[in-house]
Design a protein around this motif. Structure first.
Motif, PDB file in Angstrom:
ATOM      1  N   ASN A  30     -96.261 -62.779  56.018  1.00 43.80           N
ATOM      2  CA  ASN A  30     -95.006 -62.720  55.272  1.00 43.80           C
ATOM      3  C   ASN A  30     -94.588 -61.280  55.008  1.00 43.80           C
ATOM      4  OD1 ASN A  30     -94.728 -65.490  55.167  1.00 43.80           O
ATOM      5  ND2 ASN A  30     -95.712 -65.680  53.181  1.00 43.80           N
ATOM      6  N   LYS A  31     -95.541 -60.422  54.706  1.00 43.22           N
ATOM      7  CA  LYS A  31     -95.223 -59.005  54.493  1.00 43.22           C
ATOM      8  C   LYS A  31     -94.654 -58.394  55.769  1.00 43.22           C
ATOM      9  CE  LYS A  31     -98.527 -57.737  50.920  1.00 43.22           C
ATOM     10  NZ  LYS A  31     -99.774 -57.025  50.625  1.00 43.22           N
ATOM     11  N   GLU A  32     -95.272 -58.735  56.890  1.00 44.96           N
ATOM     12  CA  GLU A  32     -94.819 -58.198  58.171  1.00 44.96           C
ATOM     13  C   GLU A  32     -93.395 -58.652  58.465  1.00 44.96           C
ATOM     14  OE1 GLU A  32     -96.158 -58.751  62.723  1.00 44.96           O
ATOM     15  OE2 GLU A  32     -97.783 -58.385  61.297  1.00 44.96           O
ATOM     16  N   ILE A  33     -93.111 -59.914  58.215  1.00 42.43           N
ATOM     17  CA  ILE A  33     -91.770 -60.454  58.460  1.00 42.43           C
ATOM     18  C   ILE A  33     -90.753 -59.752  57.566  1.00 42.43           C
ATOM     19  CG2 ILE A  33     -90.323 -62.517  58.151  1.00 42.43           C
ATOM     20  CD1 ILE A  33     -92.840 -64.151  59.039  1.00 42.43           C
ATOM     21  N   MET A  34     -91.085 -59.558  56.299  1.00 41.44           N
ATOM     22  CA  MET A  34     -90.160 -58.893  55.381  1.00 41.44           C
ATOM     23  C   MET A  34     -89.923 -57.441  55.797  1.00 41.44           C
ATOM     24  SD  MET A  34     -89.125 -61.141  53.361  1.00 41.44           S
ATOM     25  CE  MET A  34     -88.254 -60.125  52.201  1.00 41.44           C
ATOM     26  N   THR A  35     -90.963 -56.777  56.238  1.00 42.56           N
ATOM     27  CA  THR A  35     -90.829 -55.391  56.690  1.00 42.56           C
ATOM     28  C   THR A  35     -89.883 -55.313  57.883  1.00 42.56           C
ATOM     29  OG1 THR A  35     -93.081 -54.920  55.956  1.00 42.56           O
ATOM     30  CG2 THR A  35     -92.097 -53.372  57.505  1.00 42.56           C
ATOM     31  N   ARG A  36     -90.039 -56.231  58.815  1.00 38.60           N
ATOM     32  CA  ARG A  36     -89.155 -56.243  59.993  1.00 38.60           C
ATOM     33  C   ARG A  36     -87.712 -56.502  59.588  1.00 38.60           C
ATOM     34  NH1 ARG A  36     -92.764 -59.761  64.250  1.00 38.60           N
ATOM     35  NH2 ARG A  36     -94.331 -58.192  64.636  1.00 38.60           N
ATOM     36  N   LYS A  37     -87.500 -57.421  58.657  1.00 43.65           N
ATOM     37  CA  LYS A  37     -86.138 -57.722  58.210  1.00 43.65           C
ATOM     38  C   LYS A  37     -85.507 -56.492  57.562  1.00 43.65           C
ATOM     39  CE  LYS A  37     -86.415 -62.706  57.474  1.00 43.65           C
ATOM     40  NZ  LYS A  37     -86.427 -63.777  56.484  1.00 43.65           N
ATOM     41  N   LYS A  38     -86.275 -55.777  56.762  1.00 37.66           N
ATOM     42  CA  LYS A  38     -85.764 -54.565  56.104  1.00 37.66           C
ATOM     43  C   LYS A  38     -85.396 -53.515  57.142  1.00 37.66           C
ATOM     44  CE  LYS A  38     -88.167 -55.129  51.728  1.00 37.66           C
ATOM     45  NZ  LYS A  38     -89.273 -54.687  50.881  1.00 37.66           N
ATOM     46  N   GLN A  39     -86.244 -53.369  58.174  1.00 44.31           N
ATOM     47  CA  GLN A  39     -85.965 -52.373  59.208  1.00 44.31           C
ATOM     48  C   GLN A  39     -84.700 -52.746  59.979  1.00 44.31           C
ATOM     49  OE1 GLN A  39     -89.624 -52.264  61.433  1.00 44.31           O
ATOM     50  NE2 GLN A  39     -90.562 -50.808  60.039  1.00 44.31           N
ATOM     51  N   LEU A  40     -84.496 -54.017  60.211  1.00 42.61           N
ATOM     52  CA  LEU A  40     -83.292 -54.438  60.934  1.00 42.61           C
ATOM     53  C   LEU A  40     -82.034 -54.146  60.121  1.00 42.61           C
ATOM     54  CD1 LEU A  40     -84.411 -57.853  62.451  1.00 42.61           C
ATOM     55  CD2 LEU A  40     -83.869 -55.777  63.711  1.00 42.61           C
TER      56      LEU A  40
END
Length: 43
Positions: A30-40
């Motif tokens: 979940n942390k990884e997914i949130m990090t990717r969303k923030k970067q996008l």
């Protein structure tokens, strides 16, 4: 006895340990997914 390598909690059986470790892996995912969303959003 089996110990969780994330939080060092101790369990009596491997089955209990495996079920517990899944909690950590879900959190990491979940942390990884949130990090990717923030970067996008930054792009």
């Amino acid at each position: 006895m089996h110990q969780c390598y994330y939080c060092e909690q101790i369990f009596d059986s491997k089955e209990d340990l495996y079920q517990h470790v899944e909690v950590h892996s879900d959190i990491d995912r979940n942390k990884e997914i949130m990090t990717r969303k923030k970067q996008l959003k930054k792009k």
